[in-house]
Enzyme design. Structure first.
Site, PDB file in Angstrom:
ATOM      1  CG  HIS A 158      15.206  -8.543  -4.490  1.00 32.44           C
ATOM      2  ND1 HIS A 158      14.588  -9.755  -4.673  1.00 32.44           N
ATOM      3  CD2 HIS A 158      14.219  -7.640  -4.312  1.00 32.44           C
ATOM      4  CE1 HIS A 158      13.271  -9.581  -4.611  1.00 32.44           C
ATOM      5  NE2 HIS A 158      13.027  -8.309  -4.399  1.00 32.44           N
ATOM      6  NE  ARG A 204       2.945 -13.740  -9.034  1.00 29.17           N
ATOM      7  CZ  ARG A 204       2.035 -13.604  -8.079  1.00 29.17           C
ATOM      8  NH1 ARG A 204       1.161 -14.566  -7.868  1.00 29.17           N
ATOM      9  NH2 ARG A 204       1.983 -12.516  -7.347  1.00 29.17           N
ATOM     10  CG  HIS A 242      12.249  -8.020  -8.873  1.00 25.14           C
ATOM     11  ND1 HIS A 242      11.707  -7.405  -9.969  1.00 25.14           N
ATOM     12  CD2 HIS A 242      11.447  -7.719  -7.826  1.00 25.14           C
ATOM     13  CE1 HIS A 242      10.599  -6.760  -9.601  1.00 25.14           C
ATOM     14  NE2 HIS A 242      10.421  -6.932  -8.307  1.00 25.14           N
ATOM     15  CG  HIS A 269      10.524  -2.884  -4.391  1.00 26.26           C
ATOM     16  ND1 HIS A 269      11.319  -3.991  -4.170  1.00 26.26           N
ATOM     17  CD2 HIS A 269       9.635  -3.252  -5.347  1.00 26.26           C
ATOM     18  CE1 HIS A 269      10.908  -4.978  -4.945  1.00 26.26           C
ATOM     19  NE2 HIS A 269       9.891  -4.555  -5.671  1.00 26.26           N
TER      20      HIS A 269
HETATM   21  N1  LIG Z   1       3.173  -8.486  -2.553  1.00 28.12           N
HETATM   22  C1  LIG Z   1       3.794  -8.193  -3.662  1.00 28.12           C
HETATM   23  O1  LIG Z   1       3.559  -8.784  -4.717  1.00 28.12           O
HETATM   24  C2  LIG Z   1       4.799  -7.081  -3.643  1.00 28.12           C
HETATM   25  C3  LIG Z   1       5.308  -6.555  -4.853  1.00 28.12           C
HETATM   26  C4  LIG Z   1       6.189  -5.475  -4.788  1.00 28.12           C
HETATM   27  C5  LIG Z   1       6.562  -4.945  -3.555  1.00 28.12           C
HETATM   28  N2  LIG Z   1       6.045  -5.496  -2.419  1.00 28.12           N
HETATM   29  C6  LIG Z   1       6.393  -4.932  -1.102  1.00 28.12           C
HETATM   30  O2  LIG Z   1       5.866  -3.614  -1.036  1.00 28.12           O
HETATM   31  C7  LIG Z   1       6.619  -2.861  -0.095  1.00 28.12           C
HETATM   32  C8  LIG Z   1       6.915  -1.506  -0.706  1.00 28.12           C
HETATM   33  O3  LIG Z   1       5.682  -0.862  -0.935  1.00 28.12           O
HETATM   34  P1  LIG Z   1       5.582   0.728  -1.139  1.00 28.12           P
HETATM   35  O4  LIG Z   1       6.593   1.143  -2.126  1.00 28.12           O
HETATM   36  O5  LIG Z   1       4.157   1.022  -1.365  1.00 28.12           O
HETATM   37  O6  LIG Z   1       6.118   1.287   0.255  1.00 28.12           O
HETATM   38  P2  LIG Z   1       5.378   1.732   1.617  1.00 28.12           P
HETATM   39  O7  LIG Z   1       4.200   0.918   1.881  1.00 28.12           O
HETATM   40  O8  LIG Z   1       6.442   1.779   2.650  1.00 28.12           O
HETATM   41  O9  LIG Z   1       4.906   3.226   1.277  1.00 28.12           O
HETATM   42  C9  LIG Z   1       5.879   4.212   1.003  1.00 28.12           C
HETATM   43  C10 LIG Z   1       5.673   5.456   1.881  1.00 28.12           C
HETATM   44  O10 LIG Z   1       4.555   6.188   1.383  1.00 28.12           O
HETATM   45  C11 LIG Z   1       3.634   6.451   2.448  1.00 28.12           C
HETATM   46  N3  LIG Z   1       2.321   6.556   1.830  1.00 28.12           N
HETATM   47  C12 LIG Z   1       1.542   5.556   1.361  1.00 28.12           C
HETATM   48  N4  LIG Z   1       0.489   6.055   0.699  1.00 28.12           N
HETATM   49  C13 LIG Z   1       0.583   7.401   0.774  1.00 28.12           C
HETATM   50  C14 LIG Z   1      -0.190   8.467   0.258  1.00 28.12           C
HETATM   51  N5  LIG Z   1      -1.244   8.253  -0.524  1.00 28.12           N
HETATM   52  N6  LIG Z   1       0.190   9.736   0.546  1.00 28.12           N
HETATM   53  C15 LIG Z   1       1.310   9.978   1.277  1.00 28.12           C
HETATM   54  N7  LIG Z   1       2.105   9.010   1.755  1.00 28.12           N
HETATM   55  C16 LIG Z   1       1.752   7.735   1.498  1.00 28.12           C
HETATM   56  C17 LIG Z   1       3.840   5.309   3.395  1.00 28.12           C
HETATM   57  O11 LIG Z   1       3.379   5.619   4.682  1.00 28.12           O
HETATM   58  C18 LIG Z   1       5.363   5.150   3.328  1.00 28.12           C
HETATM   59  O12 LIG Z   1       5.985   6.101   4.147  1.00 28.12           O
HETATM   60  C19 LIG Z   1       7.854  -3.681   0.225  1.00 28.12           C
HETATM   61  O13 LIG Z   1       7.682  -4.264   1.501  1.00 28.12           O
HETATM   62  C20 LIG Z   1       7.863  -4.762  -0.845  1.00 28.12           C
HETATM   63  O14 LIG Z   1       8.454  -5.965  -0.401  1.00 28.12           O
HETATM   64  C21 LIG Z   1       5.179  -6.533  -2.440  1.00 28.12           C
END
Ligand SMILES: NC(=O)c1ccc[n+]([C@@H]2O[C@H](COP(=O)([O-])OP(=O)(O)OC[C@H]3O[C@@H](n4cnc5c(N)ncnc54)[C@H](O)[C@@H]3O)[C@@H](O)[C@H]2O)c1
Length: 364
Positions: free
Chosen positions: A252, A241, A248, A265
């Protein structure tokens, strides 16, 4: 509708991908005999577009639904917000049979999953990812977490959702920079495991850019398949994995030195993949000479950053070290040999990292 199955014995689940699925969620849950009182967790930005259609669909199918909104932003992926959600669940007398639904991007998905993993020792949750990054990456694989002031994702668990429902139509309201950030993870999946997928993405730039629902369903389901294949073989990241972390290590570090506010990200991951491909070339690991050039081209196509203007290299190196200390492990570099073949090593001389970062515009 596409269905990708992630097979993990009793923790197996489906990822449904298609156009306009939000309006059918109530009936999808009914068909799959998923029941229970529902708490939808979202933020005001996403709620503005998708709260009502989701509630309408669930209520029409007879579900009892309440919504909890947390503020929008990475800094709200916190224990404080988790605590607010526990309070909401306890005050609402939600029991162990309740169902949480994450409606939003990776922040909402990680936070909701964390609360689901810990409330009453675990309740079921469903992911409805609305960013491309969440659709192709964070909603799949069961890594759930909140941040700690000392570092990102330091408090978390492996806890799989019961179902992931991806409506690609939600990408229409996503800001372009957020979409492109998700494309970095799509590109990453192609480079680590699937040359054909990568070629198709590069070739269908126009359709992807124009958010053609059919091509988006193809792109998202392709990435879900690739990620599921890896997670099925190594759920808790004891080996394979780790290849998903291509880009990253430096990614990061760049996010950290810019206080998680400048780069998204996926943008950090793009810069990290470019750096890793150059490191692979300079340490003689690269077996496909064109790989760095092809990676650069596709990142440029999707308007991802490819240079590091104004960033101090020493700070990036320090952040890499700190990341290592926090994880109490060696730095695990994921370096490409060729498309589809990644090697993991901790042996990268600091001078090589510095040379590569200088070439990318970092400051000595
Ligand atoms: N769990 C995992 O395996 C994993 C993998 C990669 C990243 N992450 C985490 O994910 C997070 C980043 O996620 P992200 O990039 O989705 O960011 P996010 O959740 O902050 O979303 C980005 C922005 O888009 C907005 N938004 C979401 N959907 C929308 C839509 N359909 N229309 C308009 N606006 C919308 C949100 O409100 C936010 O302002 C980080 O915390 C990171 O650590 C987790």
């Amino acid at each position: 509708m596409e269905e990708v199955r992630l097979n993990l014995a009793e923790r197996s689940y489906s990822i449904l991908i298609g156009e306009g699925l939000l309006a059918s969620i109530g009936s999808i849950l009914q068909e799959r005999q998923i029941d229970g009182r529902i708490l939808v967790i979202t933020n005001p930005t996403v709620a503005r577009w998708y709260r009502e259609p989701l509630i309408h669909s669930l209520q029409s199918a007879g579900f009892s639904v309440q919504v909890a909104e947390v503020p929008d932003g990475e800094s709200y992926k916190s224990l404080e917000q988790a605590s607010f959600l526990y309070d909401t669940l306890i005050d609402g007398a939600y029991d162990r049979k309740s169902l949480l639904i994450a409606l939003g991007g990776g922040v909402i998905g990680d936070l909701t999953g964390f609360v689901a993993a810990t409330y009453m020792r675990g309740v079921r949750f469903i992911q409805i990812p609305t960013t491309l990054l969440a659709q192709v990456d964070s909603s799949i694989g069961g890594k759930v977490a909140v941040n700690h002031p000392k570092g990102k994702n330091l408090i978390g668990a492996f806890y799989q959702p019961s179902l992931v429902i991806t409506d690609v139509t939600t990408l229409k309201t996503l800001p372009e920079a957020e979409f492109n950030s998700g494309m970095a993870e799509v590109i990453k999946h192609g480079f680590i495991l699937d040359e054909n997928y990568l070629r198709l993405i590069a070739g269908e730039y126009e359709l992807i850019h124009n958010l053609d629902p059919e091509i988006l369903s193809f792109v998202v389901s392709g990435s879900c398949r690739i990620k599921s294949e890896v997670v099925e073989q190594d759920e808790k990241e004891s080996g394979l994995r780790a290849i998903l972390n291509f880009g990253h290590t430096i990614g990061h570090a760049i996010e950290a030195v810019t206080n998680y506010t400048y780069y998204k990200h996926g943008e950090g991951v793009a810069l990290g993949m470019l750096a890793a491909s150059q490191i692979a070339a300079r340490t003689g690991r690269l077996k496909e000479a064109d790989l760095p050039k092809n990676l650069l081209k596709i990142c440029q196509k999707f308007k991802l950053p490819t240079k590091l203007p104004g960033l101090a290299i020493q700070e990036i190196l320090e952040a890499i070290k700190l990341d290592k200390k926090v994880e109490s492990a060696k730095v695990r570099w994921v370096l490409p040999e060729k498309v589809g073949i990644m090697k993991i090593t901790s042996e990268v001389p600091a001078e090589v990292i510095t040379e590569v970062l200088v070439e990318m515009g970092g400051l000595r």
